[in-house]
Scaffold this motif. Sequence first.
Motif, PDB file in Angstrom:
ATOM      1  N   ASP A 151       0.835  -1.208   0.000  1.00 50.25           N
ATOM      2  CA  ASP A 151       0.000   0.000   0.000  1.00 50.25           C
ATOM      3  C   ASP A 151       0.863   1.248   0.000  1.00 50.25           C
ATOM      4  O   ASP A 151       0.590   2.200  -0.737  1.00 50.25           O
ATOM      5  N   PHE A 152       1.911   1.273   0.813  1.00 52.04           N
ATOM      6  CA  PHE A 152       2.798   2.433   0.834  1.00 52.04           C
ATOM      7  C   PHE A 152       3.429   2.653  -0.543  1.00 52.04           C
ATOM      8  O   PHE A 152       3.543   3.784  -1.004  1.00 52.04           O
ATOM      9  N   GLU A 153       3.823   1.563  -1.189  1.00 55.73           N
ATOM     10  CA  GLU A 153       4.404   1.661  -2.534  1.00 55.73           C
ATOM     11  C   GLU A 153       3.393   2.219  -3.526  1.00 55.73           C
ATOM     12  O   GLU A 153       3.717   3.093  -4.334  1.00 55.73           O
ATOM     13  N   ARG A 154       2.162   1.716  -3.470  1.00 54.44           N
ATOM     14  CA  ARG A 154       1.111   2.167  -4.392  1.00 54.44           C
ATOM     15  C   ARG A 154       0.800   3.644  -4.186  1.00 54.44           C
ATOM     16  O   ARG A 154       0.686   4.410  -5.146  1.00 54.44           O
ATOM     17  N   TRP A 155       0.678   4.079  -2.938  1.00 58.10           N
ATOM     18  CA  TRP A 155       0.354   5.474  -2.649  1.00 58.10           C
ATOM     19  C   TRP A 155       1.478   6.416  -3.073  1.00 58.10           C
ATOM     20  O   TRP A 155       1.232   7.467  -3.667  1.00 58.10           O
ATOM     21  N   ALA A 156       2.718   6.048  -2.776  1.00 55.54           N
ATOM     22  CA  ALA A 156       3.850   6.890  -3.151  1.00 55.54           C
ATOM     23  C   ALA A 156       3.994   6.954  -4.673  1.00 55.54           C
ATOM     24  O   ALA A 156       4.214   8.024  -5.237  1.00 55.54           O
ATOM     25  N   ALA A 157       3.844   5.818  -5.340  1.00 51.52           N
ATOM     26  CA  ALA A 157       3.951   5.796  -6.805  1.00 51.52           C
ATOM     27  C   ALA A 157       2.856   6.652  -7.436  1.00 51.52           C
ATOM     28  O   ALA A 157       3.094   7.337  -8.438  1.00 51.52           O
ATOM     29  N   ALA A 158       1.666   6.643  -6.856  1.00 46.31           N
ATOM     30  CA  ALA A 158       0.574   7.465  -7.391  1.00 46.31           C
ATOM     31  C   ALA A 158       0.907   8.949  -7.269  1.00 46.31           C
ATOM     32  O   ALA A 158       0.612   9.736  -8.175  1.00 46.31           O
ATOM     33  N   ALA A 159       1.535   9.344  -6.174  1.00 43.04           N
ATOM     34  CA  ALA A 159       1.917  10.744  -5.999  1.00 43.04           C
ATOM     35  C   ALA A 159       3.029  11.145  -6.970  1.00 43.04           C
ATOM     36  O   ALA A 159       3.105  12.299  -7.393  1.00 43.04           O
ATOM     37  N   LEU A 160       3.871  10.198  -7.332  1.00 48.18           N
ATOM     38  CA  LEU A 160       4.979  10.477  -8.251  1.00 48.18           C
ATOM     39  C   LEU A 160       4.548  10.469  -9.716  1.00 48.18           C
ATOM     40  O   LEU A 160       5.171  11.126 -10.550  1.00 48.18           O
ATOM     41  N   ALA A 161       3.493   9.726 -10.038  1.00 50.61           N
ATOM     42  CA  ALA A 161       3.072   9.523 -11.430  1.00 50.61           C
ATOM     43  C   ALA A 161       2.852  10.863 -12.136  1.00 50.61           C
ATOM     44  O   ALA A 161       2.158  11.736 -11.642  1.00 50.61           O
ATOM     45  N   GLY A 162       3.506  11.000 -13.283  1.00 53.93           N
ATOM     46  CA  GLY A 162       3.393  12.216 -14.065  1.00 53.93           C
ATOM     47  C   GLY A 162       4.258  13.349 -13.539  1.00 53.93           C
ATOM     48  O   GLY A 162       4.302  14.417 -14.148  1.00 53.93           O
ATOM     49  N   ARG A 163       4.928  13.133 -12.442  1.00 54.38           N
ATOM     50  CA  ARG A 163       5.760  14.171 -11.835  1.00 54.38           C
ATOM     51  C   ARG A 163       7.231  13.778 -11.800  1.00 54.38           C
ATOM     52  O   ARG A 163       8.109  14.620 -11.781  1.00 54.38           O
ATOM     53  N   ARG A 164       7.465  12.491 -11.758  1.00 56.68           N
ATOM     54  CA  ARG A 164       8.837  11.982 -11.706  1.00 56.68           C
ATOM     55  C   ARG A 164       8.810  10.550 -12.207  1.00 56.68           C
ATOM     56  O   ARG A 164       7.963   9.767 -11.795  1.00 56.68           O
ATOM     57  N   GLU A 165       9.739  10.196 -13.089  1.00 56.80           N
ATOM     58  CA  GLU A 165       9.754   8.840 -13.651  1.00 56.80           C
ATOM     59  C   GLU A 165      10.291   7.809 -12.677  1.00 56.80           C
ATOM     60  O   GLU A 165       9.818   6.680 -12.647  1.00 56.80           O
ATOM     61  N   ARG A 166      11.310   8.199 -11.909  1.00 60.21           N
ATOM     62  CA  ARG A 166      11.948   7.266 -10.972  1.00 60.21           C
ATOM     63  C   ARG A 166      12.239   8.000  -9.674  1.00 60.21           C
ATOM     64  O   ARG A 166      12.538   9.192  -9.685  1.00 60.21           O
ATOM     65  N   ALA A 167      12.191   7.241  -8.593  1.00 66.32           N
ATOM     66  CA  ALA A 167      12.529   7.843  -7.303  1.00 66.32           C
ATOM     67  C   ALA A 167      12.936   6.769  -6.314  1.00 66.32           C
ATOM     68  O   ALA A 167      12.451   5.643  -6.356  1.00 66.32           O
ATOM     69  N   ALA A 168      13.835   7.149  -5.425  1.00 68.41           N
ATOM     70  CA  ALA A 168      14.193   6.336  -4.265  1.00 68.41           C
ATOM     71  C   ALA A 168      13.734   7.129  -3.047  1.00 68.41           C
ATOM     72  O   ALA A 168      14.007   8.327  -2.930  1.00 68.41           O
ATOM     73  N   LEU A 169      13.009   6.450  -2.173  1.00 68.66           N
ATOM     74  CA  LEU A 169      12.340   7.120  -1.063  1.00 68.66           C
ATOM     75  C   LEU A 169      12.381   6.232   0.169  1.00 68.66           C
ATOM     76  O   LEU A 169      12.233   5.013   0.056  1.00 68.66           O
ATOM     77  N   THR A 170      12.562   6.841   1.318  1.00 70.49           N
ATOM     78  CA  THR A 170      12.450   6.129   2.586  1.00 70.49           C
ATOM     79  C   THR A 170      11.210   6.637   3.299  1.00 70.49           C
ATOM     80  O   THR A 170      10.995   7.854   3.380  1.00 70.49           O
ATOM     81  N   ILE A 171      10.394   5.715   3.794  1.00 73.64           N
ATOM     82  CA  ILE A 171       9.276   6.053   4.669  1.00 73.64           C
ATOM     83  C   ILE A 171       9.539   5.336   5.983  1.00 73.64           C
ATOM     84  O   ILE A 171       9.700   4.118   6.014  1.00 73.64           O
ATOM     85  N   ARG A 172       9.603   6.118   7.045  1.00 73.41           N
ATOM     86  CA  ARG A 172       9.845   5.566   8.388  1.00 73.41           C
ATOM     87  C   ARG A 172       8.589   5.782   9.225  1.00 73.41           C
ATOM     88  O   ARG A 172       8.145   6.913   9.391  1.00 73.41           O
ATOM     89  N   LEU A 173       8.036   4.696   9.734  1.00 76.77           N
ATOM     90  CA  LEU A 173       6.858   4.747  10.592  1.00 76.77           C
ATOM     91  C   LEU A 173       7.336   4.732  12.036  1.00 76.77           C
ATOM     92  O   LEU A 173       8.073   3.822  12.434  1.00 76.77           O
TER      93      LEU A 173
END
Length: 175
Positions: free
Chosen positions: A27-49
């Motif tokens: 889910d975290f991957e899907r949500w982050a990818a949706a925010a990136l779509a059309g704005r950035r082709e590739r990204a490396a991101l850390t999410i810390r809970l």
Amino acid sequence: MSGDRPATLDLDLQIASEASDLPPSADFERWAAAALAGRRERAALTIRLVDAEEGAALNRGYRGREGPTNVLSFPFDLPSDLDLGLDPEDPIADLLGDLVICADVVQREAREQCKSEQAHWAHMVVHGVLHLLDYDHLTQSDAEEMEAVESGILGALGFPSPYEDQTAHDGQRSI
């Protein structure tokens, strides 16, 4: 770049929280990818809970504010005096930054705002990723733009706009 094309995401999900019922990694991957779509082709991101204690320490240390907050964003910026002559294919060019999300706050806010936890988690990820992409809400026009973008992304994910008035089952309004 097409808005329909999903971003390639390298997500490092760090769970430093004792909270139960956390969303799955996918889910975290899907949500982050949706925010990136059309704005950035590739990204490396850390999410810390994190739990409230770590969230409060980070909020105090980086923002000078007491208590935990729902999401903190830490964009990755190469120092200006460091000229690596990066090839766009170099993995360091993909570094977007880090998000710290306080599970205790997200779960409490979802209850208080009569939202599903899933919808609120999605909102915090989308909101944080947009901050990493230089969206902000410091002025009224910036806030309106960011809120519209968030609402569009969340709508495409099947969630209601987090900024519309919501009515709890007891008839009390929640925002």
